[in-house]
Design an enzyme around this catalytic site. Structure first.
Site, PDB file in Angstrom:
ATOM      1  CB  THR A 283      20.333  17.496  -7.265  1.00 51.37           C
ATOM      2  OG1 THR A 283      21.247  18.540  -7.494  1.00 51.37           O
ATOM      3  CG2 THR A 283      19.692  17.075  -8.550  1.00 51.37           C
ATOM      4  CG  ASP A 435      29.651  21.352  -9.302  1.00 48.48           C
ATOM      5  OD1 ASP A 435      29.636  22.471  -9.854  1.00 48.48           O
ATOM      6  OD2 ASP A 435      28.623  20.747  -8.970  1.00 48.48           O
ATOM      7  CG  PHE A 474      32.925  14.686  -2.756  1.00 47.63           C
ATOM      8  CD1 PHE A 474      33.698  15.837  -2.659  1.00 47.63           C
ATOM      9  CD2 PHE A 474      32.504  14.083  -1.580  1.00 47.63           C
ATOM     10  CE1 PHE A 474      34.045  16.373  -1.432  1.00 47.63           C
ATOM     11  CE2 PHE A 474      32.853  14.605  -0.335  1.00 47.63           C
ATOM     12  CZ  PHE A 474      33.634  15.755  -0.268  1.00 47.63           C
TER      13      PHE A 474
END
Ligand SMILES: Nc1ncnc2c1ncn2[C@@H]1O[C@H](COP(=O)(O)OP(=O)(O)OP(=O)(O)O)[C@@H](O)[C@H]1O
Length: 586
Positions: A283, A435, A474
């Site tokens: 990202t 995730d 994380f």
């Protein structure tokens, strides 16, 4: 035998499978949503088995990259590190409210008690020695508190980070250890000056100067560590003007710096900068190989959108850093022996850098772009004054999505390592990854036949079949550091739960929401189990490797039994792992 060849034998496994109601392994068409979009494509990620994801199911970022879960970084991070400071809270609220429903406190949060919390953190700072792992009574629900408590956590993380010197703390921080005068006569070292400062900012400036002084001082004396770090933390913690807290200064402290560095300085510690290569992107993170390690480079605090997203703030990075350093503790050292595992990626160093990308990094970025077509903006667009955090990590290998598994034993090895690692982290820190998609598990083939874990004091030798798994990213994780609970309030990102029906990753977010009842600060280790079930699905539906129908039935039965477990720790005893784990007392 390959699954495609079809094992026709009818046995107990077929009967078991016949009773499985939710087994949904009819090779339905699914899409893994986080899959990157080729910028040239018009449609969103196309399912490997067919249909493309309708655009209206996805919240599109304005930039080049299209991934509905990517903007989580900037939404809803309501943990101690972020909301604690009122100024930032307001700024963040503005950003969130633009497109999101009003901020709401999640259900079930105990009422705040500022006085109690203040007393608690003063007490925490008064201790030199740290607890090995958090106890439930250490839970601090501090959402929305006006007290800026981050420095006390930084101090703890710093103490742990520094005390574990085998992990290679930043060189300048190591020198804090090398200050014999500090403990011998704090007053004469000007240490009390920090305590007497009236404002957060001035005391932090004071502590910054102190770092510089410390860096010029000499010999090792580990007894001084606690004292030196308390100096760094209490200066701002005691201040009555916490609103002036500058997270950038704390970030610099954690990175062992008094001022920003440059990319070339940092990278040349590991290799000739001309030899770096880009290895992956996320990202915000651009990830480069530098010699034997990797550097994940994350921009922050700038005004410019990065890949269509608002840049992270220093406090968000600080929290991510704290999470990474807390997980580092699971690698075990003299004081941490009760819960140990090697599976969470090791953070070797952290650095703040200023300025544009180095030419060598630009070249590496462009080479990678030619081959893989980057979804990120070209790094040449960064402003001259852009700030970055560099996470120096061990190289974990290739992610599960691209890694070619050879056989069923490798698949089992992956599952057992991830399960035991989650169990260990649950036991130590009430950790939930939240995730764990196939981009966040790295794999490499290494020499060792077994890996050693310690779960609640019990030594476990886990069979690897020479495959080593590492868990990364994380961002959505929840952890109880013993002093605070770090988590991301996913209730503020409804888009996360609106992914395509039938897609395993999207379904897993929705199941997590059910389990947590949208109260994300609570401890729900069942979320780890949900990701284990997701991984089983991936191993059945998305990965090709040598396996029989019986192997597949074993996987399905395992997935079904996982329904009955409330945590990864409970899952460890499942018969699926019985020949993969040998337990012994320490
Ligand atoms: N320690 C590592 N060793 C090897 N490769 C890595 C490592 N860390 C990251 N990578 C590679 O870089 C990619 C992006 O890393 P990561 O997921 O940490 O970035 P991010 O910005 O947090 O991503 P996301 O989009 O999931 O938020 C990974 O999928 C992986 O391919």
């Amino acid at each position: 035998m390959s699954s495609r060849s079809g094992d026709k034998r009818v046995d107990l496994w077929s009967q078991i499978i016949a009773t499985e109601s939710d087994d949904q392994f009819q090779h339905q068409q699914t899409a893994v949503v986080y899959t990157r979009k080729n910028p040239q494509n018009e449609t969103l990620p196309t399912a490997k088995h067919g249909s493309s994801i309708p655009k209206n199911r996805v919240s599109l970022a304005p930039g080049k990259r299209v991934s509905w879960n990517r903007s989580l970084f900037i939404r809803g991070r309501t943990s101690i590190a972020v909301v604690a400071c009122d100024n930032y809270g307001r700024e963040k609220e503005k950003r969130i409210r633009k497109n999101k429903p009003p901020l709401a406190r999640a259900k079930g949060v105990p009422p705040q008690n500022y006085e109690k919390e203040r007393a608690y953190f003063q007490e925490v700072d008064a201790f030199e020695l740290l607890e090995e792992s958090p106890s439930p009574q250490n839970k601090t629900w501090v959402m929305g508190t006006k007290n800026c408590v981050i420095p006390s956590h930084v101090s703890t993380v710093l103490r742990k980070w520094l005390s574990n010197r085998s992990y290679g703390p930043p060189a300048s921080l190591s020198k804090i250890l090398e200050t014999p005068e500090l403990s011998k006569d704090p007053v004469h070292n000007g240490a009390l000056d920090f305590y007497s400062k009236n404002t957060c900012s001035s005391s932090l400036v004071g502590s910054t100067h102190r770092i510089e002084e410390i860096e010029t001082e000499g010999e090792k004396d580990s007894e001084d560590l606690g004292f030196a770090i308390r100096n760094l933390s209490l200066s701002s913690h005691d201040s009555g003007l916490d609103e002036q807290w500058d997270p950038l200064l704390d970030l610099l402290k954690v990175c062992g710096q008094s001022s920003s560095s440059t990319f070339s300085n940092v990278i040349s510690e590991y290799c000739d900068i001309q030899s770096i290569k880009k290895v992956g992107e996320g990202t915000y993170g651009e990830v480069f190989i530098a010699g034997s390690i990797v550097c994940k480079v994350v921009p922050f605090n700038g005004d410019k959108l990065v890949n269509g997203e608002i840049q992270k703030k220093a406090e968000e990075l600080l929290e991510e850093v704290m999470l990474s350093l807390t997980l580092n503790e699971l690698r075990g050292n003299d004081t941490h022996t009760h819960n140990v595992c090697p599976t969470f990626i090791q953070t070797l160093s952290l650095r703040v850098c200023d300025g544009a990308y180095d030419d060598a990094m630009i070249r590496a970025w462009e080479e990678w772009d030619k081959k893989h077509v980057s979804e990120n903006d070209h790094p040449i667009d960064f402003a001259e004054k852009q700030r970055f955090v560099v996470f120096v990590q061990e190289h974990g290998g290739q992610d599960l999505e691209s890694f070619v598994l050879l056989n069923f034993n490798e698949a089992r090895s992956l599952l057992v390592q991830v399960t035991v690692a989650l169990a260990v982290a649950e036991a130590a820190f009430e950790f939930e990854h939240r995730d764990l998609h196939w981009g966040n598990i790295l794999l490499s083939r290494k020499g060792s036949e077994t890996l050693q874990f310690i779960l609640d004091g019990k030594k476990m030798h886990v069979k690897t079949y020479k495959l080593v798994a590492s868990i990364i990213d994380f961002t959505l994780s929840r952890i109880n550091t013993g002093e605070s609970i770090l988590f991301l309030d996913l209730s503020l990102d409804p888009g996360l739960f609106e992914g395509p029906k039938g897609d395993k990753q999207s379904e897993t977010y929705r199941k997590m929401k059910q389990v947590t009842e949208d109260c994300w600060e609570g401890s729900f280790p069942k979320t780890n189990v949900l990701w284990l079930q997701y991984l089983v699905d991936i191993l059945l539906q998305k990965k090709d490797y040598d396996r029989t129908s019986k192997d597949e039935r074993e996987l399905r039965s395992f997935k079904k039994r996982l329904n009955g477990y409330e945590s990864a720790k409970e899952s460890v005893v499942d018969p699926f792992f019985s020949d993969l784990i040998v337990v012994s007392d320490i």
